[in-house]
Design an enzyme around this catalytic site. Structure first.
Site, PDB file in Angstrom:
ATOM      1  N   ILE A  81      12.374   0.738   1.560  1.00 48.92           N
ATOM      2  CA  ILE A  81      13.114   1.877   1.020  1.00 48.92           C
ATOM      3  C   ILE A  81      13.776   2.645   2.160  1.00 48.92           C
ATOM      4  O   ILE A  81      14.949   3.016   2.104  1.00 48.92           O
ATOM      5  CB  ILE A  81      12.143   2.788   0.228  1.00 48.92           C
ATOM      6  CG1 ILE A  81      11.573   1.995  -0.958  1.00 48.92           C
ATOM      7  CG2 ILE A  81      12.836   4.068  -0.233  1.00 48.92           C
ATOM      8  CD1 ILE A  81      10.321   2.615  -1.569  1.00 48.92           C
ATOM      9  N   SER A  82      13.011   2.895   3.204  1.00 47.81           N
ATOM     10  CA  SER A  82      13.532   3.630   4.362  1.00 47.81           C
ATOM     11  C   SER A  82      14.098   2.640   5.376  1.00 47.81           C
ATOM     12  O   SER A  82      13.837   1.432   5.309  1.00 47.81           O
ATOM     13  CB  SER A  82      12.408   4.455   4.998  1.00 47.81           C
ATOM     14  OG  SER A  82      11.384   3.605   5.489  1.00 47.81           O
ATOM     15  N   ARG A  90       7.113   0.924  13.452  1.00 48.62           N
ATOM     16  CA  ARG A  90       7.701   0.339  12.226  1.00 48.62           C
ATOM     17  C   ARG A  90       8.859  -0.605  12.546  1.00 48.62           C
ATOM     18  O   ARG A  90       9.437  -1.213  11.639  1.00 48.62           O
ATOM     19  CB  ARG A  90       8.225   1.451  11.301  1.00 48.62           C
ATOM     20  CG  ARG A  90       7.141   2.345  10.766  1.00 48.62           C
ATOM     21  CD  ARG A  90       7.714   3.361   9.792  1.00 48.62           C
ATOM     22  NE  ARG A  90       6.852   4.520   9.718  1.00 48.62           N
ATOM     23  CZ  ARG A  90       5.770   4.607   8.949  1.00 48.62           C
ATOM     24  NH1 ARG A  90       5.423   3.610   8.169  1.00 48.62           N
ATOM     25  NH2 ARG A  90       5.034   5.706   8.959  1.00 48.62           N
ATOM     26  N   TYR A  92      11.042   8.953   0.880  1.00 54.25           N
ATOM     27  CA  TYR A  92      10.983   7.922  -0.174  1.00 54.25           C
ATOM     28  C   TYR A  92      11.565   8.372  -1.518  1.00 54.25           C
ATOM     29  O   TYR A  92      11.578   7.582  -2.458  1.00 54.25           O
ATOM     30  CB  TYR A  92       9.524   7.475  -0.362  1.00 54.25           C
ATOM     31  CG  TYR A  92       8.930   6.840   0.883  1.00 54.25           C
ATOM     32  CD1 TYR A  92       9.396   5.610   1.340  1.00 54.25           C
ATOM     33  CD2 TYR A  92       7.921   7.473   1.607  1.00 54.25           C
ATOM     34  CE1 TYR A  92       8.865   5.028   2.481  1.00 54.25           C
ATOM     35  CE2 TYR A  92       7.377   6.898   2.748  1.00 54.25           C
ATOM     36  CZ  TYR A  92       7.858   5.671   3.178  1.00 54.25           C
ATOM     37  OH  TYR A  92       7.336   5.094   4.307  1.00 54.25           O
ATOM     38  N   ASN A 120       8.004  -5.657  -0.908  1.00 55.43           N
ATOM     39  CA  ASN A 120       7.901  -4.532   0.028  1.00 55.43           C
ATOM     40  C   ASN A 120       6.425  -4.473   0.419  1.00 55.43           C
ATOM     41  O   ASN A 120       5.598  -3.930  -0.317  1.00 55.43           O
ATOM     42  CB  ASN A 120       8.358  -3.223  -0.620  1.00 55.43           C
ATOM     43  CG  ASN A 120       8.368  -2.072   0.389  1.00 55.43           C
ATOM     44  OD1 ASN A 120       7.793  -2.178   1.470  1.00 55.43           O
ATOM     45  ND2 ASN A 120       9.006  -0.971   0.020  1.00 55.43           N
ATOM     46  N   GLU A 151      12.621  -9.513   1.567  1.00 57.79           N
ATOM     47  CA  GLU A 151      11.901  -8.323   2.055  1.00 57.79           C
ATOM     48  C   GLU A 151      12.744  -7.069   1.794  1.00 57.79           C
ATOM     49  O   GLU A 151      13.939  -7.049   2.102  1.00 57.79           O
ATOM     50  CB  GLU A 151      11.670  -8.499   3.564  1.00 57.79           C
ATOM     51  CG  GLU A 151      10.968  -7.340   4.237  1.00 57.79           C
ATOM     52  CD  GLU A 151      10.783  -7.579   5.742  1.00 57.79           C
ATOM     53  OE1 GLU A 151      11.180  -8.660   6.247  1.00 57.79           O
ATOM     54  OE2 GLU A 151      10.255  -6.674   6.408  1.00 57.79           O
ATOM     55  N   ALA A 208       3.136  -0.831   4.775  1.00 60.64           N
ATOM     56  CA  ALA A 208       2.562  -0.797   6.124  1.00 60.64           C
ATOM     57  C   ALA A 208       2.100  -2.176   6.606  1.00 60.64           C
ATOM     58  O   ALA A 208       2.114  -2.455   7.817  1.00 60.64           O
ATOM     59  CB  ALA A 208       1.408   0.196   6.167  1.00 60.64           C
ATOM     60  N   ASP A 260       1.628 -15.545   6.740  1.00 63.12           N
ATOM     61  CA  ASP A 260       1.186 -16.916   6.459  1.00 63.12           C
ATOM     62  C   ASP A 260       1.265 -17.239   4.960  1.00 63.12           C
ATOM     63  O   ASP A 260       1.546 -18.389   4.592  1.00 63.12           O
ATOM     64  CB  ASP A 260      -0.256 -17.134   6.952  1.00 63.12           C
ATOM     65  CG  ASP A 260      -0.341 -17.168   8.474  1.00 63.12           C
ATOM     66  OD1 ASP A 260       0.712 -17.123   9.147  1.00 63.12           O
ATOM     67  OD2 ASP A 260      -1.475 -17.227   8.999  1.00 63.12           O
ATOM     68  N   ARG A 314      12.898   4.909  12.355  1.00 65.00           N
ATOM     69  CA  ARG A 314      11.630   5.635  12.276  1.00 65.00           C
ATOM     70  C   ARG A 314      10.761   5.350  13.497  1.00 65.00           C
ATOM     71  O   ARG A 314      11.264   4.903  14.523  1.00 65.00           O
ATOM     72  CB  ARG A 314      10.934   5.277  10.943  1.00 65.00           C
ATOM     73  CG  ARG A 314      11.821   5.646   9.739  1.00 65.00           C
ATOM     74  CD  ARG A 314      11.125   5.405   8.429  1.00 65.00           C
ATOM     75  NE  ARG A 314       9.934   6.238   8.299  1.00 65.00           N
ATOM     76  CZ  ARG A 314       8.965   6.031   7.393  1.00 65.00           C
ATOM     77  NH1 ARG A 314       9.084   5.014   6.538  1.00 65.00           N
ATOM     78  NH2 ARG A 314       7.925   6.810   7.336  1.00 65.00           N
ATOM     79  N   PRO A 361       0.790  -1.230   0.000  1.00 70.58           N
ATOM     80  CA  PRO A 361       0.000   0.000   0.000  1.00 70.58           C
ATOM     81  C   PRO A 361       0.827   1.288   0.000  1.00 70.58           C
ATOM     82  O   PRO A 361       1.863   1.368   0.652  1.00 70.58           O
ATOM     83  CB  PRO A 361      -0.821  -0.094   1.291  1.00 70.58           C
ATOM     84  CG  PRO A 361      -0.130  -1.110   2.128  1.00 70.58           C
ATOM     85  CD  PRO A 361       0.517  -2.060   1.176  1.00 70.58           C
ATOM     86  N   ASN A 362       0.312   2.221  -0.764  1.00 71.63           N
ATOM     87  CA  ASN A 362       0.848   3.586  -0.889  1.00 71.63           C
ATOM     88  C   ASN A 362       2.137   3.676  -1.707  1.00 71.63           C
ATOM     89  O   ASN A 362       2.614   4.769  -1.973  1.00 71.63           O
ATOM     90  CB  ASN A 362       1.055   4.240   0.494  1.00 71.63           C
ATOM     91  CG  ASN A 362      -0.245   4.295   1.279  1.00 71.63           C
ATOM     92  OD1 ASN A 362      -1.224   4.853   0.791  1.00 71.63           O
ATOM     93  ND2 ASN A 362      -0.280   3.700   2.456  1.00 71.63           N
ATOM     94  N   HIS A 419       4.027  -4.469   9.143  1.00 68.91           N
ATOM     95  CA  HIS A 419       3.976  -4.318  10.598  1.00 68.91           C
ATOM     96  C   HIS A 419       2.694  -4.887  11.204  1.00 68.91           C
ATOM     97  O   HIS A 419       2.559  -4.900  12.423  1.00 68.91           O
ATOM     98  CB  HIS A 419       4.102  -2.832  10.959  1.00 68.91           C
ATOM     99  CG  HIS A 419       5.179  -2.129  10.183  1.00 68.91           C
ATOM    100  ND1 HIS A 419       6.505  -2.474  10.289  1.00 68.91           N
ATOM    101  CD2 HIS A 419       5.130  -1.133   9.244  1.00 68.91           C
ATOM    102  CE1 HIS A 419       7.227  -1.713   9.468  1.00 68.91           C
ATOM    103  NE2 HIS A 419       6.414  -0.892   8.821  1.00 68.91           N
TER     104      HIS A 419
HETATM  105  C1  DQA Z   1       8.205   1.028   3.834  1.00 68.17           C
HETATM  106  C2  DQA Z   1       8.272   1.279   5.341  1.00 68.17           C
HETATM  107  C3  DQA Z   1       6.920   1.065   5.988  1.00 68.17           C
HETATM  108  O1  DQA Z   1       6.998   1.307   7.388  1.00 68.17           O
HETATM  109  C4  DQA Z   1       5.907   2.019   5.402  1.00 68.17           C
HETATM  110  O2  DQA Z   1       4.620   1.786   5.949  1.00 68.17           O
HETATM  111  C5  DQA Z   1       5.878   1.999   3.923  1.00 68.17           C
HETATM  112  C6  DQA Z   1       7.105   1.859   3.171  1.00 68.17           C
HETATM  113  C7  DQA Z   1       9.518   1.367   3.129  1.00 68.17           C
HETATM  114  O3  DQA Z   1       9.681   0.953   1.981  1.00 68.17           O
HETATM  115  O4  DQA Z   1      10.377   2.051   3.697  1.00 68.17           O
HETATM  116  O5  DQA Z   1       4.820   2.224   3.324  1.00 68.17           O
HETATM  117  O6  DQA Z   1       7.945  -0.352   3.618  1.00 68.17           O
END
Ligand code: DQA
Length: 141
Positions: free
Chosen positions: A98-99, A108, A22, A71, A95, A74, A84, A104, A9-10, A77
């Site tokens: 990016i951050s 996270r 990001y 990736n 896994e 969110a 599963d 953080r 997501p996002n 977490h």
């Molecule tokens: C993320 C880190 C996650 O905590 C966050 O919710 C993301 C991006 C990252 O790529 O750094 O959406 O997975």
């Protein structure tokens, strides 16, 4: 070798979303560069904001790909379902974040999926995906 990158997501907002964390590049642009650089790989990309679609994609990736870069954003977490799903497949999942999730907010710091993955890259920006490809190219898979 067939590799899929699965983003949660996002991550469709990369380039626009919190660029100080990001970066300024969209994933589509970055992915086009990766495809150029790694023509020896069959590279695929899937993104969804919906947890169940990520679960479905992991299941079907097991049949179609040799390796998966995930990736889960969110959902990393929170998602027992994604934990599963990884446990239910046999192909290696790497896994990527990016951050640096440990630099953080505390919420996270915990990943529910790392225990099911071959490894985890966090904090190296988009380069983490490229390093993931290098891992698959250099590993026994
Ligand atoms: C993320 C880190 C996650 O905590 C966050 O919710 C993301 C991006 C990252 O790529 O750094 O959406 O997975």
């Amino acid at each position: 070798m067939r590799i899929i990158i699965i983003n949660g997501p996002n991550l469709n907002r990369l380039g626009k979303r919190e660029p100080s964390i990001y970066g300024h590049q969209s994933f589509d642009d970055y992915f086009a560069d990766l495809k150029d650089k790694y023509q020896q790989l069959e590279l695929h990309y899937f993104q969804s904001n919906i947890e169940g679609e990520l679960v479905d994609q992991l299941h079907s990736a097991d049949e179609k790909f040799d390796g998966i870069i995930l990736n889960a954003a969110a959902y990393t977490h929170t998602s027992v379902a994604i934990h599963d799903a990884i446990a239910s497949i046999s192909k290696p999942v790497l896994e990527v974040h990016i951050s640096n999730i440990y630099k953080r907010e505390e919420f996270r710091h915990k990943s529910l999926i790392t225990s099911q993955c071959v490894g985890m890259i966090s904090g190296l920006g988009l380069t983490g995906y490229q390093l993931g490809l290098e891992y698959f190219l250099n590993s026994k898979y």
